[in-house]
Design a protein around this motif. Structure first.
Motif, PDB file in Angstrom:
ATOM      1  N   TYR A  69      40.994  57.574 -13.946  1.00  0.00           N
ATOM      2  CA  TYR A  69      40.957  57.395 -15.210  1.00  0.00           C
ATOM      3  C   TYR A  69      41.467  56.540 -15.623  1.00  0.00           C
ATOM      4  CZ  TYR A  69      40.403  60.040 -19.200  1.00  0.00           C
ATOM      5  OH  TYR A  69      40.182  60.390 -20.584  1.00  0.00           O
ATOM      6  N   LYS A  72      39.860  52.564 -16.024  1.00  0.00           N
ATOM      7  CA  LYS A  72      38.478  53.164 -16.254  1.00  0.00           C
ATOM      8  C   LYS A  72      38.426  52.435 -17.857  1.00  0.00           C
ATOM      9  CE  LYS A  72      35.759  55.302 -13.030  1.00  0.00           C
ATOM     10  NZ  LYS A  72      34.856  56.159 -12.942  1.00  0.00           N
ATOM     11  N   LYS A  73      39.348  53.725 -18.347  1.00  0.00           N
ATOM     12  CA  LYS A  73      40.117  53.751 -19.787  1.00  0.00           C
ATOM     13  C   LYS A  73      40.537  52.002 -20.266  1.00  0.00           C
ATOM     14  CE  LYS A  73      39.000  57.386 -21.390  1.00  0.00           C
ATOM     15  NZ  LYS A  73      37.268  57.346 -22.052  1.00  0.00           N
ATOM     16  N   GLN A  74      41.528  51.457 -19.213  1.00  0.00           N
ATOM     17  CA  GLN A  74      41.438  50.266 -19.206  1.00  0.00           C
ATOM     18  C   GLN A  74      40.716  49.182 -19.685  1.00  0.00           C
ATOM     19  OE1 GLN A  74      44.994  48.707 -16.937  1.00  0.00           O
ATOM     20  NE2 GLN A  74      45.681  47.040 -18.171  1.00  0.00           N
ATOM     21  N   GLU A  76      37.363  49.728 -20.160  1.00  0.00           N
ATOM     22  CA  GLU A  76      36.615  49.543 -20.680  1.00  0.00           C
ATOM     23  C   GLU A  76      37.427  49.056 -22.136  1.00  0.00           C
ATOM     24  OE1 GLU A  76      35.884  53.781 -22.046  1.00  0.00           O
ATOM     25  OE2 GLU A  76      35.403  54.248 -20.003  1.00  0.00           O
ATOM     26  N   ARG A  77      38.846  49.280 -22.508  1.00  0.00           N
ATOM     27  CA  ARG A  77      39.678  48.192 -23.236  1.00  0.00           C
ATOM     28  C   ARG A  77      39.063  46.690 -23.018  1.00  0.00           C
ATOM     29  NH1 ARG A  77      43.092  50.522 -23.030  1.00  0.00           N
ATOM     30  NH2 ARG A  77      45.446  48.590 -21.698  1.00  0.00           N
ATOM     31  N   ASP A 154      47.694  54.944 -20.279  1.00  0.00           N
ATOM     32  CA  ASP A 154      46.850  55.142 -20.260  1.00  0.00           C
ATOM     33  C   ASP A 154      47.048  56.214 -18.935  1.00  0.00           C
ATOM     34  OD1 ASP A 154      44.533  54.126 -20.512  1.00  0.00           O
ATOM     35  OD2 ASP A 154      45.228  52.360 -19.657  1.00  0.00           O
ATOM     36  N   ALA A 162      39.493  64.682 -21.047  1.00  0.00           N
ATOM     37  CA  ALA A 162      39.577  63.926 -19.354  1.00  0.00           C
ATOM     38  C   ALA A 162      40.114  64.569 -18.011  1.00  0.00           C
ATOM     39  CB  ALA A 162      41.093  63.462 -19.853  1.00  0.00           C
TER      40      ALA A 162
END
Length: 230
Positions: A69, A72-74, A76-77, A154, A162
């Motif tokens: 998770y 994935k957030k990183q 996207e950033r 993250d 989440a």
């Protein structure tokens, strides 16, 4: 000779333009390397989740899913940052082209805003500070980016959304073996097992031991993810 020219006429706009674009490309390559590393880390973590699922080790699988998770957030950033760098590149070219026509450089609030956001990324902080200095010299931005950098973690506490995403990640990787809620089984089970509340004392000891193991595993996952970010 070049030094004398710079002293009399100021820095060469063509040279400044090349320097700025070179630093932008350097940042783009850095993002590409980070994205490749994240892809490799995600693939390895998925294999570990599948192995945990085979052992029916749900807690370890969930800890690993939290790492995915975060990845994935990183990612996207980083994709957002890459788009911002492309935007900065176009605006820098436009600013130098207008300077050639109008004879003077105008500051760009759009570039300033995007550079301020990009310089806060831990992955880019060094090369983005260099770029901001060159943009100041060129006159495209009129002030230095602040020294305070926001570090994004993250692995901070995850909210309910989440948790749903983590469940979805587990379900996808394990083909529904774990990670998907099973309310029907949970409701039926208490009717048969509600009469046996006796083994609570030993369970707490086992839970304490499991919690310690989970915490150690989570710490290991976090260290591995932070090392990747660095």
């Amino acid at each position: 000779m070049n030094y004398i020219k710079k002293a009399i006429y100021g820095p060469d706009p063509a040279e400044q333009r090349r320097t700025c674009q070179s630093l932008i490309r350097q940042n783009q390559r850095q993002i590409d390397r980070q994205l490749a590393s994240l892809q490799s880390s995600e693939a390895k973590t998925k294999q570990m989740i599948k192995a945990s699922a085979k052992r029916n080790d749900v807690k370890s699988a969930r800890i690993l899913a939290k790492e995915i998770y975060g990845v994935k957030k990183q990612r996207e950033r980083l994709h957002t940052s890459k788009a911002q760098l492309n935007s900065v590149s176009l605006q820098v070219d436009e600013a130098f082209s207008l300077q050639k026509i109008q004879g003077s450089m105008k500051t760009s609030t759009g570039v300033m805003k995007e550079v301020n956001q990009l310089v806060r990324l831990p992955e880019l902080m060094g090369s983005m500070q260099q770029l901001s200095m060159e943009l100041v010299k060129s006159g495209i931005i009129d002030e230095m980016v602040g020294d305070t950098l926001d570090t994004l973690d993250d692995n901070e506490m995850v909210d309910e959304d989440a948790e749903k995403e983590i469940d979805s990640i587990l379900g996808e990787i394990t083909n529904g073996a774990i990670g998907t809620p099973q309310p029907a089984k949970e409701k039926v089970a208490p009717k048969k097992e509600s009469v046996t509340p006796v083994p609570q004392a030993p369970t707490t000891e086992l839970e304490d031991e499991e919690d310690e193991d989970d915490e150690a595993l989570l710490m290991d996952m976090r260290e591995r993810f932070k090392a990747l970010q660095g």
